[in-house]
Design a protein around this motif. Structure first.
Motif, PDB file in Angstrom:
ATOM      1  N   LYS A  60       0.967  -1.178   0.047  1.00 35.24           N
ATOM      2  CA  LYS A  60      -0.114  -0.142  -0.074  1.00 35.24           C
ATOM      3  C   LYS A  60       0.724   1.148  -0.078  1.00 35.24           C
ATOM      4  O   LYS A  60       0.512   2.261  -0.855  1.00 35.24           O
ATOM      5  CB  LYS A  60      -0.896   0.169   1.166  1.00 35.24           C
ATOM      6  CG  LYS A  60      -2.053   1.038   1.068  1.00 35.24           C
ATOM      7  CD  LYS A  60      -3.272   0.855   2.190  1.00 35.24           C
ATOM      8  CE  LYS A  60      -4.301   1.643   2.008  1.00 35.24           C
ATOM      9  NZ  LYS A  60      -5.020   0.884   0.822  1.00 35.24           N
ATOM     10  N   ALA A  64       1.375   4.037  -3.024  1.00 34.70           N
ATOM     11  CA  ALA A  64       1.112   5.344  -2.824  1.00 34.70           C
ATOM     12  C   ALA A  64       1.962   6.295  -3.325  1.00 34.70           C
ATOM     13  O   ALA A  64       1.937   7.439  -3.807  1.00 34.70           O
ATOM     14  CB  ALA A  64       0.877   5.626  -0.998  1.00 34.70           C
ATOM     15  N   LYS A  87      -2.997  17.472   4.844  1.00 36.31           N
ATOM     16  CA  LYS A  87      -3.807  16.273   5.078  1.00 36.31           C
ATOM     17  C   LYS A  87      -3.099  15.210   6.143  1.00 36.31           C
ATOM     18  O   LYS A  87      -3.725  14.948   7.192  1.00 36.31           O
ATOM     19  CB  LYS A  87      -3.945  15.240   3.909  1.00 36.31           C
ATOM     20  CG  LYS A  87      -5.041  15.925   2.874  1.00 36.31           C
ATOM     21  CD  LYS A  87      -6.312  15.872   3.161  1.00 36.31           C
ATOM     22  CE  LYS A  87      -6.710  14.405   2.926  1.00 36.31           C
ATOM     23  NZ  LYS A  87      -8.430  14.346   2.915  1.00 36.31           N
ATOM     24  N   LYS A  91      -4.177  14.464   9.961  1.00 39.06           N
ATOM     25  CA  LYS A  91      -4.233  13.078  10.568  1.00 39.06           C
ATOM     26  C   LYS A  91      -3.437  13.231  11.723  1.00 39.06           C
ATOM     27  O   LYS A  91      -3.965  12.678  12.979  1.00 39.06           O
ATOM     28  CB  LYS A  91      -3.732  12.224   9.538  1.00 39.06           C
ATOM     29  CG  LYS A  91      -3.961  10.784   9.640  1.00 39.06           C
ATOM     30  CD  LYS A  91      -5.313  10.339   9.722  1.00 39.06           C
ATOM     31  CE  LYS A  91      -5.542   9.032   9.905  1.00 39.06           C
ATOM     32  NZ  LYS A  91      -7.020   8.636   9.860  1.00 39.06           N
ATOM     33  N   LEU A 308       0.555   9.028   4.836  1.00 34.98           N
ATOM     34  CA  LEU A 308      -0.631   8.725   4.813  1.00 34.98           C
ATOM     35  C   LEU A 308      -1.163   7.438   4.500  1.00 34.98           C
ATOM     36  O   LEU A 308      -2.027   6.971   5.107  1.00 34.98           O
ATOM     37  CB  LEU A 308      -1.468   9.764   3.734  1.00 34.98           C
ATOM     38  CG  LEU A 308      -1.553  11.389   4.072  1.00 34.98           C
ATOM     39  CD1 LEU A 308      -1.742  11.962   2.946  1.00 34.98           C
ATOM     40  CD2 LEU A 308      -2.307  11.456   5.240  1.00 34.98           C
ATOM     41  N   ALA A 309      -0.393   6.598   3.798  1.00 34.78           N
ATOM     42  CA  ALA A 309      -0.591   5.186   3.464  1.00 34.78           C
ATOM     43  C   ALA A 309      -0.582   4.339   4.645  1.00 34.78           C
ATOM     44  O   ALA A 309      -1.159   3.500   4.907  1.00 34.78           O
ATOM     45  CB  ALA A 309       0.162   4.640   2.265  1.00 34.78           C
ATOM     46  N   PHE A 311      -0.954   5.167   7.743  1.00 33.22           N
ATOM     47  CA  PHE A 311      -2.226   5.393   8.566  1.00 33.22           C
ATOM     48  C   PHE A 311      -3.243   4.475   8.099  1.00 33.22           C
ATOM     49  O   PHE A 311      -3.967   3.721   9.112  1.00 33.22           O
ATOM     50  CB  PHE A 311      -2.809   6.693   8.805  1.00 33.22           C
ATOM     51  CG  PHE A 311      -1.958   7.598   9.734  1.00 33.22           C
ATOM     52  CD1 PHE A 311      -2.338   7.282  10.979  1.00 33.22           C
ATOM     53  CD2 PHE A 311      -1.155   8.496   9.319  1.00 33.22           C
ATOM     54  CE1 PHE A 311      -1.408   8.135  12.122  1.00 33.22           C
ATOM     55  CE2 PHE A 311      -0.612   9.367  10.329  1.00 33.22           C
ATOM     56  CZ  PHE A 311      -0.777   9.236  11.725  1.00 33.22           C
ATOM     57  N   GLU A 312      -3.525   4.346   6.722  1.00 31.64           N
ATOM     58  CA  GLU A 312      -4.548   3.204   6.228  1.00 31.64           C
ATOM     59  C   GLU A 312      -4.070   1.985   6.713  1.00 31.64           C
ATOM     60  O   GLU A 312      -5.058   1.118   6.976  1.00 31.64           O
ATOM     61  CB  GLU A 312      -4.321   3.597   4.835  1.00 31.64           C
ATOM     62  CG  GLU A 312      -5.324   4.886   4.493  1.00 31.64           C
ATOM     63  CD  GLU A 312      -5.349   4.955   2.770  1.00 31.64           C
ATOM     64  OE1 GLU A 312      -5.258   4.026   2.189  1.00 31.64           O
ATOM     65  OE2 GLU A 312      -5.438   6.133   2.216  1.00 31.64           O
ATOM     66  N   VAL A 313      -2.903   1.505   6.449  1.00 31.46           N
ATOM     67  CA  VAL A 313      -2.679   0.161   6.804  1.00 31.46           C
ATOM     68  C   VAL A 313      -2.833  -0.069   8.331  1.00 31.46           C
ATOM     69  O   VAL A 313      -3.482  -1.162   8.563  1.00 31.46           O
ATOM     70  CB  VAL A 313      -1.082   0.086   6.432  1.00 31.46           C
ATOM     71  CG1 VAL A 313      -0.639  -1.257   7.126  1.00 31.46           C
ATOM     72  CG2 VAL A 313      -0.780   0.304   5.105  1.00 31.46           C
ATOM     73  N   GLU A 315      -5.153   1.128  10.229  1.00 27.16           N
ATOM     74  CA  GLU A 315      -6.410   0.875  10.409  1.00 27.16           C
ATOM     75  C   GLU A 315      -7.142  -0.183   9.658  1.00 27.16           C
ATOM     76  O   GLU A 315      -7.937  -0.958  10.364  1.00 27.16           O
ATOM     77  CB  GLU A 315      -7.386   2.114   9.808  1.00 27.16           C
ATOM     78  CG  GLU A 315      -6.910   3.394  10.544  1.00 27.16           C
ATOM     79  CD  GLU A 315      -7.297   4.778   9.782  1.00 27.16           C
ATOM     80  OE1 GLU A 315      -7.854   4.546   8.595  1.00 27.16           O
ATOM     81  OE2 GLU A 315      -6.906   5.600  10.235  1.00 27.16           O
ATOM     82  N   GLU A 316      -6.624  -0.595   8.546  1.00 26.64           N
ATOM     83  CA  GLU A 316      -7.083  -1.754   7.887  1.00 26.64           C
ATOM     84  C   GLU A 316      -6.721  -2.970   8.357  1.00 26.64           C
ATOM     85  O   GLU A 316      -7.430  -4.030   8.159  1.00 26.64           O
ATOM     86  CB  GLU A 316      -6.686  -1.638   6.353  1.00 26.64           C
ATOM     87  CG  GLU A 316      -7.413  -0.446   5.671  1.00 26.64           C
ATOM     88  CD  GLU A 316      -7.018  -0.212   4.175  1.00 26.64           C
ATOM     89  OE1 GLU A 316      -6.070  -0.944   3.720  1.00 26.64           O
ATOM     90  OE2 GLU A 316      -7.613   0.900   3.639  1.00 26.64           O
ATOM     91  N   GLU A 317      -5.354  -3.166   8.756  1.00 23.45           N
ATOM     92  CA  GLU A 317      -4.763  -4.459   9.291  1.00 23.45           C
ATOM     93  C   GLU A 317      -4.616  -4.585  10.675  1.00 23.45           C
ATOM     94  O   GLU A 317      -3.649  -5.684  11.064  1.00 23.45           O
ATOM     95  CB  GLU A 317      -3.430  -4.553   8.377  1.00 23.45           C
ATOM     96  CG  GLU A 317      -3.555  -4.356   6.799  1.00 23.45           C
ATOM     97  CD  GLU A 317      -2.139  -4.631   6.118  1.00 23.45           C
ATOM     98  OE1 GLU A 317      -1.272  -5.176   6.829  1.00 23.45           O
ATOM     99  OE2 GLU A 317      -2.083  -4.289   4.797  1.00 23.45           O
TER     100      GLU A 317
END
Length: 425
Positions: A60, A64, A87, A91, A308-309, A311-313, A315-317
């Motif tokens: 991910k 990005a 952004k 965050k 930013l990616a 942070f997504e990881v 949350e998702e994993e």
């Protein structure tokens, strides 16, 4: 090119003070494994010194960064800002546990973050002094070298350090410094060297990084918060190594419930891309004048995209859940080693920020750094990257990616166990 060919180039062209002693050269990597220029596979328990909490080249993050490269690589955000910077600031403001509304400055490295945190603290308080702690590590720029609580190898050859930095004991009961003694030392430093009215900030790692992976008790951190409040001093927490899931929470300070005035972070913030941040209470962050903070590359578009990616990881994993489970596995294995091996002692962890000491004996607690060096050397021969640390060089620390596969983790731990046996631990 081969390891041998690259080593010859390194010896000819790379400054000795900056050259790695490692004669292997990384070629490619994925998650917790990497391969050198000769194709030898290594398991990575160092994570680039705590930079790769979600592993080498997380898909991910790679995606990005590639997408950002197709749009914009650089403007200098003070010349023309861009979406990624603001952004990422938004965050960070939402997740970093500082007092009140948080504002953010991005930089490139942990040392830059600490340098700027001190600049901001001076502007916000009108004071100059800083109090740090024995064993602390904050960087290799001149002011952060002065802040470090360990002279060699960081200060050794570079002449006088900047003034206005003072030191207090860090609580490490195993080495004879109780929490009460550390507090007494801090209060004495404020009487003998840096009175409250002259002190801009007290800077502390909630878990010492280079200093040995010792966690400060929550009660100690709360007392520092109280001392800062009573004296109008800013409490700055350095989470460069302990942040972004390394202790089982996003930040180590969260284990204590303490809200500092400012925090610094870097390393695993962007999974290998160079970026750092200073996050603090808005009134403090806004204290210095226009154009007083910044840098050509600070908060670059590609680094912001990577962060930013990340942070997504998270949350998702379920990265924090994985971190807690990894910490439990390490604690269980280390406790077995402490019972099994004569020279293994003081096993400890806060989540997967885990370590143990190699000593002459459990009774004497005399550090045995030569044994730590022998274990890391033997582990390397067997295909494992492992780091030592600590004031006495006798601590083995573990910074494998939180995302490490179970089979690779077990393979690496087996190498550590074999190495301990073979060097006579």
């Amino acid at each position: 090119m081969s390891n041998k060919e690259l080593q010859a180039l390194k010896e000819r062209y790379v400054a000795a003070g900056a050259a790695s002693p490692n004669e292997q050269f990384a070629d490619h990597a994925t998650n917790a494994e990497l391969w050198d220029a000769d194709g030898k596979r290594m398991i990575d328990f160092a994570g680039g010194i705590g930079v790769l909490n979600i592993g080498h080249r997380h898909p991910k993050v790679v995606e990005a960064v590639k997408a950002q490269l197709d749009k914009l690589m650089h403007t200098c955000q003070t010349v023309m800002p861009y979406e990624g910077y603001v952004k990422l600031a938004e965050k960070l403001s939402g997740v970093v546990p500082v007092r009140g509304h948080a504002k953010v400055m991005l930089a490139n490295s942990g040392a830059e973050a600490l340098e700027n945190a001190i600049k901001i603290a001076r502007a916000a308080t009108g004071r100059t002094n800083v109090i740090c702690f024995d064993g602390g590590y904050h960087g290799r720029t001149f002011y952060t070298m002065a802040m470090n609580g360990k002279a060699a190898p960081y200060q050794t050859d570079f002449g006088p350090m900047p003034g206005t930095v003072f030191r207090a004991p860090y609580p490490v009961p195993y080495h004879g410094v109780s929490e009460d003694e550390a507090l007494r030392g801090l209060k004495m430093a404020m009487k003998a060297d840096s009175p409250g009215k002259d002190t801009a900030a007290i800077v502390i790692e909630p878990v010492l990084g280079e200093g040995g992976f010792y966690a400060a008790p929550a009660s100690f951190l709360k007392e520092i918060r109280k001392i800062c409040d009573e004296n109008g001093i800013l409490m700055i927490v350095d989470e460069v190594q302990s942040g972004f899931g390394r202790t089982g929470k996003m930040f180590a300070i969260e284990h204590s419930g303490v809200e500092p005035d400012m925090m610094t972070m870097a390393k695993s913030m962007a999974d290998g891309m160079p970026v750092s941040a200073i996050v603090g209470t808005d009134k403090h962050m806004d204290a210095s004048g226009p154009n007083s903070l910044g840098g050509t590359y600070t908060g670059s578009p590609t680094a912001c995209a990577a962060a930013l990616a990340v942070f997504e990881v998270f949350e998702e994993e379920d990265i924090l859940g994985k971190a807690q489970r990894l910490g439990d596995k390490l604690q269980q294995r280390f406790s077995q080693w402490q019972e099994q091996f004569e020279h293994v002692d003081n096993v400890r962890n806060l989540g997967p920020m885990a370590a143990f000491e190699l000593v002459e004996s459990k009774d004497s607690r005399i550090p045995k750094p030569e044994l730590a060096a022998a274990v890391t050397k033997k582990a390397k021969e067997k295909g494992l990257i492992l780091l030592s640390c600590g004031m006495y060089g006798n601590t083995l620390r573990f910074l494998m990616p939180v995302t490490i596969e179970d089979a690779v983790l077990e393979e690496g731990l087996a190498i550590v166990e074999e190495s301990l046996k073979e060097v006579g631990a």
